[in-house]
Each structure stands twice: as C-alpha cells, then as structure tokens.
Scaffold this motif. Structure first.
Motif, mmCIF file in Angstrom:
data_model
loop_
_atom_site.group_PDB
_atom_site.id
_atom_site.type_symbol
_atom_site.label_atom_id
_atom_site.label_comp_id
_atom_site.label_asym_id
_atom_site.label_seq_id
_atom_site.Cartn_x
_atom_site.Cartn_y
_atom_site.Cartn_z
ATOM 1 N N GLU A 109 0.848 -1.193 0.000
ATOM 2 C CA GLU A 109 0.000 0.000 0.000
ATOM 3 C C GLU A 109 0.881 1.238 0.000
ATOM 4 O O GLU A 109 1.802 1.365 0.805
ATOM 5 C CB GLU A 109 -0.935 0.041 1.213
ATOM 6 C CG GLU A 109 -1.851 1.269 1.165
ATOM 7 C CD GLU A 109 -2.901 1.320 2.263
ATOM 8 O OE1 GLU A 109 -3.735 2.257 2.240
ATOM 9 O OE2 GLU A 109 -2.881 0.433 3.139
ATOM 10 N N LEU A 110 0.570 2.153 -0.900
ATOM 11 C CA LEU A 110 1.292 3.419 -0.980
ATOM 12 C C LEU A 110 0.562 4.472 -0.166
ATOM 13 O O LEU A 110 -0.650 4.647 -0.314
ATOM 14 C CB LEU A 110 1.397 3.886 -2.436
ATOM 15 C CG LEU A 110 1.830 2.857 -3.485
ATOM 16 C CD1 LEU A 110 1.985 3.532 -4.834
ATOM 17 C CD2 LEU A 110 3.103 2.164 -3.074
ATOM 18 N N THR A 211 -3.815 2.033 -3.410
ATOM 19 C CA THR A 211 -3.677 3.461 -3.101
ATOM 20 C C THR A 211 -5.043 4.034 -2.771
ATOM 21 O O THR A 211 -6.056 3.626 -3.349
ATOM 22 C CB THR A 211 -3.075 4.266 -4.277
ATOM 23 O OG1 THR A 211 -3.999 4.291 -5.368
ATOM 24 C CG2 THR A 211 -1.755 3.698 -4.728
ATOM 25 N N VAL A 214 -3.856 9.025 -2.814
ATOM 26 C CA VAL A 214 -2.397 9.116 -2.755
ATOM 27 C C VAL A 214 -1.803 9.739 -4.012
ATOM 28 O O VAL A 214 -0.920 10.591 -3.935
ATOM 29 C CB VAL A 214 -1.778 7.717 -2.535
ATOM 30 C CG1 VAL A 214 -0.261 7.746 -2.700
ATOM 31 C CG2 VAL A 214 -2.147 7.194 -1.158
ATOM 32 N N ASN A 224 4.622 6.672 -10.849
ATOM 33 C CA ASN A 224 4.046 5.786 -9.856
ATOM 34 C C ASN A 224 3.233 4.674 -10.500
ATOM 35 O O ASN A 224 3.302 3.517 -10.082
ATOM 36 C CB ASN A 224 3.194 6.580 -8.878
ATOM 37 C CG ASN A 224 3.989 7.200 -7.761
ATOM 38 O OD1 ASN A 224 4.042 6.694 -6.652
ATOM 39 N ND2 ASN A 224 4.636 8.316 -8.059
ATOM 40 N N PHE A 240 -7.714 0.955 -6.181
ATOM 41 C CA PHE A 240 -7.517 2.384 -5.951
ATOM 42 C C PHE A 240 -8.831 3.116 -5.681
ATOM 43 O O PHE A 240 -9.901 2.739 -6.166
ATOM 44 C CB PHE A 240 -6.829 3.031 -7.159
ATOM 45 C CG PHE A 240 -7.562 2.842 -8.462
ATOM 46 C CD1 PHE A 240 -8.514 3.746 -8.895
ATOM 47 C CD2 PHE A 240 -7.296 1.728 -9.257
ATOM 48 C CE1 PHE A 240 -9.194 3.562 -10.090
ATOM 49 C CE2 PHE A 240 -7.968 1.533 -10.461
ATOM 50 C CZ PHE A 240 -8.917 2.452 -10.874
ATOM 51 N N GLU A 242 -9.180 7.311 -5.832
ATOM 52 C CA GLU A 242 -8.397 8.539 -6.037
ATOM 53 C C GLU A 242 -9.312 9.693 -6.439
ATOM 54 O O GLU A 242 -10.311 9.484 -7.122
ATOM 55 C CB GLU A 242 -7.349 8.327 -7.129
ATOM 56 C CG GLU A 242 -6.268 7.309 -6.795
ATOM 57 C CD GLU A 242 -5.334 7.776 -5.690
ATOM 58 O OE1 GLU A 242 -5.260 8.997 -5.445
ATOM 59 O OE2 GLU A 242 -4.672 6.914 -5.082
#
Length: 327
Positions: A109-110, A211, A214, A224, A240, A242
């Motif tokens: 996980e970022l 993510t 992020v 990335n 994700f 986002e």
C-alpha cells in the motif's frame, strides 16, 4: 512738517491668519510620521527573501530536506483533523474493493497514512508492506496495524525513533507471528526504472497494490503507475480510490447535481497551484483515470466515478474507484 499719508484701515490679512480661518480649529493636527517604519520593514523583508534564495541556491539539498520535514509536520497536523471526515466519505467505496484482498496474499500500500483503511480488510494477508514517506504518521499507523491483528516491523530506513514521543512505536514486534506489517519510509516517485526502497523491490512481486487518495500528492503520477504495474504479479490487481480533475466524461456517467464541470476544473487547477505546500503536495487537477486507461500492460481497467455537490470537498474532489488487472 510733512503730512503722513493716510493708512488703509482695512489691513490685508496675512496668509497665516487666512489659512487659520480656513481650517477647523477643533480638528487635531495631522500626525507626522517621524520614522519611515513601513519602508524599513519592507526593506528587511526584501533582504530576508534574498537571503533565503541565496541559501537555497548554496545548499539546495539541506534546504529541501528542512522544507520536507516542515511540510510533513504541517500535513500530519492537518490530516489529524481531516481524516475522520474523509474516511466517512471514502469507506463505503473502499469496503467492496478491499474485500477483494485474499488471505495469505502479499500487499503493497502506498501512502497508508494512519492506516484507517486496514479495518476494511476481510482476510489477513501474509505480508502487508506500508510505504509511507511521512514519519510523523508512523506511530499511529503502527498502532492501527497492531489493533487489526498485524505484527509490526520496521524497515531500517523507516525507523524514526526521534520523530516519536513514544519510543515503543518504533520497535519491531519481532516475537510475534505473521501476518507481518512492515513500515517502509519512501515513495515510488522514481518510477519503474528509478530508485525504489530496497525492501519494496526485494519482496516484489505483489498480489495487490493499493492506493487511497495518494496519487494526488506524488511528484509524478505516471512514474508511480509504471512502478505499480512493474511491482505486480501477472494477474495481480491495482486497487484504488483517487480524487481527480473534473471532466465531461464524469458528468455523463454521473450528473453531479448540475455542476458546471468546466468552472470547477478551472478552480481545481487554480487551487492546486497555491495550496500544495500546505496539503502534503496534494493536487486537485490530475487525470489519473485517463492515464491508467492509456497504459499498456493492463488486461482490464474498471472503475466508477463519484461526483457530488453536497459539500465544497465533494465539489473539489470527484472520485474514481476500482481496479486495474495486470496482464
């Protein structure tokens, strides 16, 4: 005896007496600034700015390091106030996505922040690598990982004991069994061909990369995404949630209560230019979904949009949420 010439009885008033009659005698005299304080302060400000520019040019690495520390500290305080509100909005979108993580898998996980999303997991991975570049978030991240049944370990580069008031937060749970939760200090901004923390590459490939809010704050979205794809196993999933720039494609998928898409897209760009130093480098105008779809190497990219107008935060941050599967 010579006769004196007659004098004019109506003497001409002097200019001083005339001006005195022209003024209001009750009005106070105008104060005279005895010292040009404003000019002095402005001059000092110019000197300080020039001095700062000179130091930055002479010692760029040291200055950038100090600025990064200050930025991390500011964001940690800001996120403490905002995370609960953000989680209330994001958790319903996360829940079905995080439920896809299988037990015994490997996860990267970022930017997990405080690790609030760990509670959304329905199965325990064998190894969970948390790549978090803000050391001020590490103590609470470790606490949430322990609360969700993980044994916390630290990569050597992430051991920031001096950043924590409680030194126990920076100790490994070395005597505990897996699942292991490993905190690594760093990012993927170097891209697939760049410098990525060694622990991350040593334990690749991963079944899942995750993510959540992020990619808005990384230096390069494309770098990335390239690294995420490279770190996944064939058939591995990128999961994700986002926030992205407004687009007419989002409006067609979800009307957004009559939002003026073009107007809010311009506002997002304007705010991004001035707010990023105070929001952890967050940018509101990134086209992450379009970039994902344009990449080769995915067998599928499936995501939905959430565009709402019930708050300023919702107007500024339309969401995309879904998965991309590696070929």
């Amino acid at each position: 005896m010579a006769k004196q010439p007659p004098t004019d009885q109506k003497a001409k008033p002097s200019s001083a007496s005339s001006s005195a009659r022209g003024r209001n005698p009750a009005a106070p005299a105008r104060a005279v600034d005895s010292y040009p304080w404003r000019r002095v302060l402005f001059g000092c400000l110019v000197v300080l700015v020039c001095w700062g520019i000179g130091i930055q040019r002479e010692y760029p690495e040291a200055v950038n390091t100090r600025l990064k520390v200050a930025q991390d500290w500011v964001f940690s305080r800001l996120w403490t106030q905002l995370s609960a509100h953000s989680n209330a909005r994001i958790h319903p979108l996360r829940k079905p996505l995080w439920a896809q993580v299988r037990g015994g898998s490997s996860v990267l996980e970022l930017g997990p922040g405080y690790g609030d999303a760990l509670a959304q997991l329905t199965a325990a991975p064998a190894r969970y690598v948390a790549l978090e570049p803000n050391p001020y978030l590490h103590p609470k991240l470790a606490g949430n990982a322990r609360a969700n049944g993980f044994a916390v370990q630290y990569d050597n580069e992430a051991r920031e004991e001096k950043q924590s008031k409680n030194r126990d937060h920076a100790k490994d749970d070395t005597k505990k069994e897996v699942p292991a939760f490993v905190i690594v200090n760093g990012t993927l901004d170097g891209g697939a061909q760049g410098i990525i923390p060694k622990y991350v590459t040593d334990h690749a490939p991963y079944d899942y990369v995750i993510t959540s809010l992020v990619l808005c704050s990384v230096d390069s979205v494309q770098a990335n995404l390239d690294a995420i794809q490279a770190l996944l196993k064939p058939g591995g999933k990128y999961i994700f949630v986002e926030h992205v720039r407004h687009s007419h494609a989002h409006k067609q998928q979800q009307p957004g209560d009559g939002l003026d898409v073009a107007k809010w897209a311009r506002i997002q760009s304007l705010v991004s230019r001035v707010a990023w130093p105070f929001t952890g480098n967050c940018h509101f105008d990134r086209n992450t979904g379009d970039m994902l779809k344009a990449m080769d190497g995915w067998s599928s990219v499936d995501y939905k949009t959430s565009v709402k107008a019930d708050s300023l935060e919702a107007k500024m941050t339309p969401l995309i949420y879904g998965t991309a599967t590696k070929k």
